[in-house]
Design a protein around this motif. Structure first.
Motif, PDB file in Angstrom:
ATOM      1  N   SER A  52       7.022   5.714  -1.052  1.00 40.69           N
ATOM      2  CA  SER A  52       6.350   7.020  -1.348  1.00 40.69           C
ATOM      3  C   SER A  52       5.386   7.273  -0.382  1.00 40.69           C
ATOM      4  CB  SER A  52       5.755   7.137  -2.641  1.00 40.69           C
ATOM      5  OG  SER A  52       6.968   7.111  -3.654  1.00 40.69           O
ATOM      6  N   LEU A  53       4.566   6.448  -0.047  1.00 45.38           N
ATOM      7  CA  LEU A  53       3.424   6.624   1.098  1.00 45.38           C
ATOM      8  C   LEU A  53       4.023   6.792   2.184  1.00 45.38           C
ATOM      9  CD1 LEU A  53       0.828   3.978  -0.536  1.00 45.38           C
ATOM     10  CD2 LEU A  53       0.789   6.505  -0.641  1.00 45.38           C
ATOM     11  N   SER A  54       4.996   6.100   2.581  1.00 47.23           N
ATOM     12  CA  SER A  54       5.647   6.040   4.060  1.00 47.23           C
ATOM     13  C   SER A  54       6.378   7.477   4.261  1.00 47.23           C
ATOM     14  CB  SER A  54       6.588   5.144   4.070  1.00 47.23           C
ATOM     15  OG  SER A  54       6.995   4.915   5.458  1.00 47.23           O
ATOM     16  N   ALA A  55       6.935   7.813   2.978  1.00 46.74           N
ATOM     17  CA  ALA A  55       7.731   9.358   3.169  1.00 46.74           C
ATOM     18  C   ALA A  55       6.500  10.331   3.157  1.00 46.74           C
ATOM     19  CB  ALA A  55       8.622   9.173   2.020  1.00 46.74           C
ATOM     20  N   PHE A  56       5.536  10.254   2.448  1.00 46.97           N
ATOM     21  CA  PHE A  56       4.488  11.133   2.415  1.00 46.97           C
ATOM     22  C   PHE A  56       3.944  11.287   4.094  1.00 46.97           C
ATOM     23  CE2 PHE A  56       0.471  13.250   1.657  1.00 46.97           C
ATOM     24  CZ  PHE A  56       0.984  14.300   0.637  1.00 46.97           C
ATOM     25  N   ALA A  57       3.662  10.281   4.350  1.00 48.24           N
ATOM     26  CA  ALA A  57       3.214  10.064   5.696  1.00 48.24           C
ATOM     27  C   ALA A  57       3.871  10.953   6.777  1.00 48.24           C
ATOM     28  CB  ALA A  57       2.451   8.670   6.265  1.00 48.24           C
ATOM     29  N   ALA A  58       5.382  10.283   6.732  1.00 46.96           N
ATOM     30  CA  ALA A  58       6.189  11.182   7.620  1.00 46.96           C
ATOM     31  C   ALA A  58       6.109  12.583   7.446  1.00 46.96           C
ATOM     32  CB  ALA A  58       7.554  10.516   7.444  1.00 46.96           C
TER      33      ALA A  58
END
Length: 284
Positions: A52-58
């Protein structure tokens, strides 16, 4: 030099030559498949929070695929060549996301699909659906945030914000099925990029810029980068949210998935199946 010494010297030279050839040899399709399949397995094992955090950052990072072209458009003259430069600016968000190993939905039309094609079970399918759902939601929510910031703050000058709107209108100007077709090509190109990146080494940044520049230059539809554009129009009140969903989100999602999964994952998996079966028979 004796005959034995000469023979040993020749064998050593052949070994060195073979090592040099192997080092310079491009990895074949089976090696590329295995590299990406293992990456897919790693992604499927990641926790919900990490994904989730990685996707949001992307999704936030993909805002640069609107910001950079908008800033360029606000300062460049209205000449035909300027469009090529603007298209190059579109690549910046992708460059940061891919090199930063952030989770982008269109990359995941390849990496987790190869493990699924290798292990065609319901359990594997559910793992892929979980990954897709987490990454897509994270990406899209982040595009809403960055687009809203661009629309409702004075971080950029009025002429640049005007350029944001002009660029964004292209994402919703086509009919439903035209957008689907454009999205198929975009999904195809991004998935091809993912497929060939393991073979590019230090040339990876160039490949990322080239492939994503083609997406922009050809006016193709990408679900995450395009969501920043389309939602920017929602944020400034130019279109409604239902128009965003039906005019951009749904057709682009359909096309990106079809392009990535069928034209890259399935076809490239098909070409390595005979080699995989041959290796299994050899091991047996």
């Amino acid at each position: 030099m004796s005959e034995d010494e000469h023979r040993n010297h020749g064998a050593e030279k052949r070994e060195k030559d073979d090592a040099q050839v192997e080092k310079g040899h491009r990895p074949d399709a089976l090696i590329l498949h295995e590299i990406i399949r293992r990456e897919g397995e790693e992604e499927l094992r990641r926790t919900t929070l990490a994904l989730s955090l990685s996707a949001f950052a992307a999704g936030l990072t993909m805002g640069f695929s609107l910001i950079v072209p908008g800033v360029l458009k606000g300062h460049l003259p209205h000449e035909p060549w300027a469009e090529l430069v603007l298209s190059m600016g579109y690549s910046i968000g992708f460059l940061i996301v891919v090199l930063g190993r952030q989770q982008l939905f269109t990359e995941n039309t390849v990496t987790p699909i190869l493990p699924l094609l290798t292990d065609r079970t319901v359990a594997s399918l559910m793992r892929v659906i979980r990954l897709w759902a987490i990454v897509l939601v994270g990406n899209i929510l982040a595009t809403f945030v960055i687009a809203s910031v661009l629309a409702h703050t004075d971080a950029f000058q009025p002429e640049v914000r005007k350029a944001f709107a002009e660029i964004s209108r292209h994402t919703i100007e086509d009919p439903f099925w035209t957008t689907v077709i454009k999205a198929v090509f975009a999904g195809w190109l991004i998935a091809l990029m993912v497929w060939i990146l393991p073979a590019t080494g230090s040339a990876a940044p160039f490949i990322i810029i080239l492939m994503t520049w083609l997406v922009s230059m050809c006016g193709l539809a990408h679900i995450v980068a395009g969501s920043v554009d389309a939602y920017y129009l929602v944020a400034i009140g130019e279109i409604s949210f239902p128009t965003y969903v039906t005019g951009f989100f749904v057709p682009t999602l359909i096309g990106n998935v079809l392009g990535g999964v069928t034209l890259v994952s399935v076809l490239n998996f098909g070409q390595v199946v005979p080699d995989m079966e041959g290796n299994r028979r050899s091991d047996a």
